[in-house]
Scaffold this active site. Sequence first.
Site, short mmCIF file in Angstrom:
data_model
loop_
_atom_site.label_atom_id
_atom_site.label_comp_id
_atom_site.label_asym_id
_atom_site.label_seq_id
_atom_site.Cartn_x
_atom_site.Cartn_y
_atom_site.Cartn_z
N THR A 1 29.44 -21.81 21.25
CA THR A 1 27.73 -22.12 20.30
C THR A 1 26.54 -22.19 21.45
OG1 THR A 1 27.94 -24.61 19.86
CG2 THR A 1 29.05 -23.52 18.12
N ASP A 2 27.30 -22.68 22.55
CA ASP A 2 26.33 -21.97 23.22
C ASP A 2 26.32 -20.62 24.07
OD1 ASP A 2 24.33 -23.84 25.28
OD2 ASP A 2 25.66 -22.04 26.89
N LYS B 1 25.54 -21.23 16.80
CA LYS B 1 24.23 -22.71 16.83
C LYS B 1 23.51 -22.53 15.88
CE LYS B 1 24.09 -24.21 20.93
NZ LYS B 1 25.35 -25.58 20.92
N PHE C 1 3.04 -24.54 -22.02
CA PHE C 1 3.57 -24.73 -22.85
C PHE C 1 4.25 -25.50 -23.90
CE2 PHE C 1 7.63 -27.77 -21.67
CZ PHE C 1 8.53 -26.14 -21.02
N ARG D 1 -2.41 -26.05 -19.16
CA ARG D 1 -1.97 -27.55 -17.62
C ARG D 1 -2.72 -26.55 -16.51
NH1 ARG D 1 4.79 -26.73 -18.07
NH2 ARG D 1 4.35 -24.09 -17.45
N ASN E 1 9.51 -27.06 -10.15
CA ASN E 1 7.83 -27.47 -10.74
C ASN E 1 6.74 -28.09 -9.97
OD1 ASN E 1 5.71 -26.77 -12.68
ND2 ASN E 1 7.09 -26.70 -14.58
N GLN F 1 8.88 -20.16 -16.14
CA GLN F 1 10.48 -18.66 -15.78
C GLN F 1 9.82 -18.00 -16.56
OE1 GLN F 1 11.34 -22.45 -17.37
NE2 GLN F 1 13.34 -23.22 -17.75
N HIS G 1 5.01 -30.84 -10.75
CA HIS G 1 4.04 -31.16 -11.88
C HIS G 1 2.11 -31.90 -11.13
CE1 HIS G 1 7.48 -30.60 -14.43
NE2 HIS G 1 7.82 -31.45 -13.32
#
Lengths: 302, 302, 302, 302
Positions: A57-58, A12, A160, A177, A246, A220, A248
């Site tokens: 699953t119950d 479940k 960067f 940035r 990322n 990174q 942006h």
Amino acid sequence: MAVSLGHNQYGKAETRVVRVYRDSDPHEIVDYNVSVALSGDFEDIHHTGDNANCLTTDATKNTVNAFAKEHGEAARQPESFGIALAKHFVDDTAPVSRARIKIEMYPWNRLQHDGTPHPHAFARSGEFVRTATVTYDGENLYVVSGVKDYTVLKTTDSEFHGFLTDRYTTLQPTTDRVMATSVTGQWLHTDTEQDWSKSFDQVVATMSSVFAGHHSLALQQTMYAMGEAIITEQPEIGEVRFSLPNKHHFVVDLSPFGLENDNEVFYAADRAYGLIEGTIRNDAFLDRAPAAGAAFDPGQGW
Amino acid sequence: MAVSLGHNQYGKAETRVVRVYRDSDPHEIVDYNVSVALSGDFEDIHHTGDNANCLTTDATKNTVNAFAKEHGEAARQPESFGIALAKHFVDDTAPVSRARIKIEMYPWNRLQHDGTPHPHAFARSGEFVRTATVTYDGENLYVVSGVKDYTVLKTTDSEFHGFLTDRYTTLQPTTDRVMATSVTGQWLHTDTEQDWSKSFDQVVATMSSVFAGHHSLALQQTMYAMGEAIITEQPEIGEVRFSLPNKHHFVVDLSPFGLENDNEVFYAADRAYGLIEGTIRNDAFLDRAPAAGAAFDPGQGW
Amino acid sequence: MAVSLGHNQYGKAETRVVRVYRDSDPHEIVDYNVSVALSGDFEDIHHTGDNANCLTTDATKNTVNAFAKEHGEAARQPESFGIALAKHFVDDTAPVSRARIKIEMYPWNRLQHDGTPHPHAFARSGEFVRTATVTYDGENLYVVSGVKDYTVLKTTDSEFHGFLTDRYTTLQPTTDRVMATSVTGQWLHTDTEQDWSKSFDQVVATMSSVFAGHHSLALQQTMYAMGEAIITEQPEIGEVRFSLPNKHHFVVDLSPFGLENDNEVFYAADRAYGLIEGTIRNDAFLDRAPAAGAAFDPGQGW
Amino acid sequence: MAVSLGHNQYGKAETRVVRVYRDSDPHEIVDYNVSVALSGDFEDIHHTGDNANCLTTDATKNTVNAFAKEHGEAARQPESFGIALAKHFVDDTAPVSRARIKIEMYPWNRLQHDGTPHPHAFARSGEFVRTATVTYDGENLYVVSGVKDYTVLKTTDSEFHGFLTDRYTTLQPTTDRVMATSVTGQWLHTDTEQDWSKSFDQVVATMSSVFAGHHSLALQQTMYAMGEAIITEQPEIGEVRFSLPNKHHFVVDLSPFGLENDNEVFYAADRAYGLIEGTIRNDAFLDRAPAAGAAFDPGQGW
């Protein structure tokens, strides 16, 4: 043509259980979303529909709910709750040879009432989701803790440039940035007994502090610095895996309106986004560790 | 058959603008999602595609971005940013007779670095979204502030009984239940100049404190008590509207497993959910106020 | 303490590119969401922020867009588009040793105009999302096709009984239930050249036909039957993996209202849900195949 | 300070009921999401928590489920199901003076099995959601039908130029663009008895045909043309309201790569998006109609 059954698992998913600890004052709560995946001797179910080996699953859902009461202390932390559940399914249910318990935990903060914390009223934090994934095969017990939806941003100290350029490169280098990401992190413990709450808080504090203080030349690099700091400071952690979109924030060109935009007005983009993923490992742990893949693998390969 | 054009409006929705205030140390940021809806002399666009009166939705987006720079002080609060934009569109663009600016604001908290707040790193709060909706028709200026996705829960002090029973009623009365809701609230200001941030914080503090401390006999009663306290304590607020989903937490029946469950283990349900909505008014304000409907109405009736 | 970098990958995720083929009448369109993940010689980026080997994620996005034009024929099918992209990144970019291209494709149907199909107007189908994942390491090329969000339901011909019962089992067996699932399926091709569209359509037709016609004793059995039929009928497919949430439809108890409910009125539950996952393999293919894991593994283990 | 209660309403939202018609072969199903909002004599609940007049939201859910059985023929269409429910709540429950029933309907298509339609297996269509909103105050009965999430696109025959330019306008005019939108439409019926299914199908066919065939100079113009055609062709419809996000498809600039892009490669943007909303009316109906606002107004003004 010979056709056969490969890896399979079931259980479940997403049992939403809230446990209130009322025997103390103030009340405490934990709020979980628990998913169970069992593997074992289940060939017949697939081939003939013979369910003799099928724990429903119950019943796995009922077990989650019952354990929140029966194992109330374990249930206070997602890792220990997952361990209790995984061991039960494998040890107490004959056909089950492997269990994987995946838990999302939604943190709540205590509300203020007349200026003081209230003993039984809460607001959901929303800052992040805490996660734990426990995998047990009767022999090996893997405990992975994690965080997701933890969105962090820095307004400067991110550069960067100096990147490879090919025919399809148009990006301009930048020395300043906005850098933002929504952290999904998971880390494998070297031990199966911990002060889970303390360990988790320390990881989040470390990654936050590094993210804030790191002068970044690439997402990174920031990712690696976060993982390295976690592993250096917490020997109980053997490996950290990150998945970092990322998010942006593009500088809006305001020159058509006669306005300068010196990194003040940004467009927060939805898609596409860079996705930076990586693993940072404690080499000492890897020498003695079982393959980490089993700890992280959700089962179907995705 | 005579066919005609009724109410209409258009503009750019969901401009995601982030404004960084870098001229000070520490940096400050505001993170907005701005939607613009304009009404006016636009019949010809609909009937013939004559766009002579059409300010492009792209230009409304550009205006939002440019105003984040040009009107940097107004942009620090969603209400004042909305007022600046609404007035501009109506006052400076001939065909526009009415503007509705709807803003979502995502709060950010400052990250800790080595134990102190960092001057330019942040984590998104996630506790709630702050909203503001400003409507201006050249004469009337309506400012509505709000909050959404603010999820609160109390583990006791909530009863529900004595209700009407009809043929389809099966619910059992209770004197102790978990009560939880995700607050969407909007409130109309009696004035168009305020310390918006202070006013907003006070509303959230009041509703939180009342929610925590109120001994509830119905979610409606708690809702009214929250609205009443806000209006009583803040004369600048003329009307509060709430939309409160009752996020049901059902006691799990553990008796089949021989376990008692004295309000300790709950199932957090998704759907269906009770939805409680209501308006609480300052009667003194209503005597002199224009119809509040225009302040809240999103335009198309939904 | 020795800390090191493990598996890592990066690239632009979710580039939303729509390609229109206008040189023919009627127009054709394909609508993609493309994610790129590259692995290779990227240690320095992580350790020092030296980006000399870093193909920017922005360039990978540009490449996706440019290839939609330059490789227009390949771009007509997600598998061939993914192959073109994966080969380019590995073969043409020195530091890249492995590329994984994941594509979602949103099908569109042609609109009717005055009773005939219109040459350049479409409605998005919404019945399912088609997927393709291509992984290339310079030597091995894996092509995985798939479908997701394909929701199917049968109102009868589904039983579930004879299952294992433990202390936490309360579910009652049934010989007639509604069975519904939202199919996520992925299948690995034995070859890298196919009529991809025809192959995909045949898989969907087979799984649909089996789902409809199969008298089910367990969702696992139906899943296996679908996979077995696909593999038996399509030798180009070496392995099928399914992830099938059991979208529970519970019979509503209408007896308190004096009404019978002979499987006529159901509550469609959200959570929790059973999750059935499994792999069905063509054994002949496995003898000669590289490890399938690399084809399905998203990289970080989740 | 005098504080009072204004408009209020409550009920169970999002009851997910699936009705199977099994007495015939083939089976039929309807799949609904039903929300109930009741207004009436509920002051005391808010002021004192006296629930004597409170029909529980749980009972409103039970009523929806029971009516799916008791009023099986009405339940075949969302409009007639809503009418039955709205009349019941107002006519049979003393404190209730007004009921608003909002229904989402998810269409399903019959699956193919061995090349023929299967009598009891289905796939969810996903092309759109059909909606109905019924409001009844004991005297007036408003029936509004609708569609949402119906995404349509045309690859040509759309221009946009000749627009107003102000200081913030940078958009370039175009004589050929992709136009796409996700239609949310709602229309008020002039009558409360109809062949609802036939009427709905005709509206969708008309709007689709007009969208496809219309040479567009503005999305507003296309919107009006769709509404005008619906009203002209279906006298049972008094008013149509649209909310049309302009799903922008921007031409990607491929010139840096030495490639032409003659409207072949597009970026499908998420946000921001133009949002075009408008009402098209049958003037003959308006003369005799009650105020349409009550039919569309969700209650709290949003």
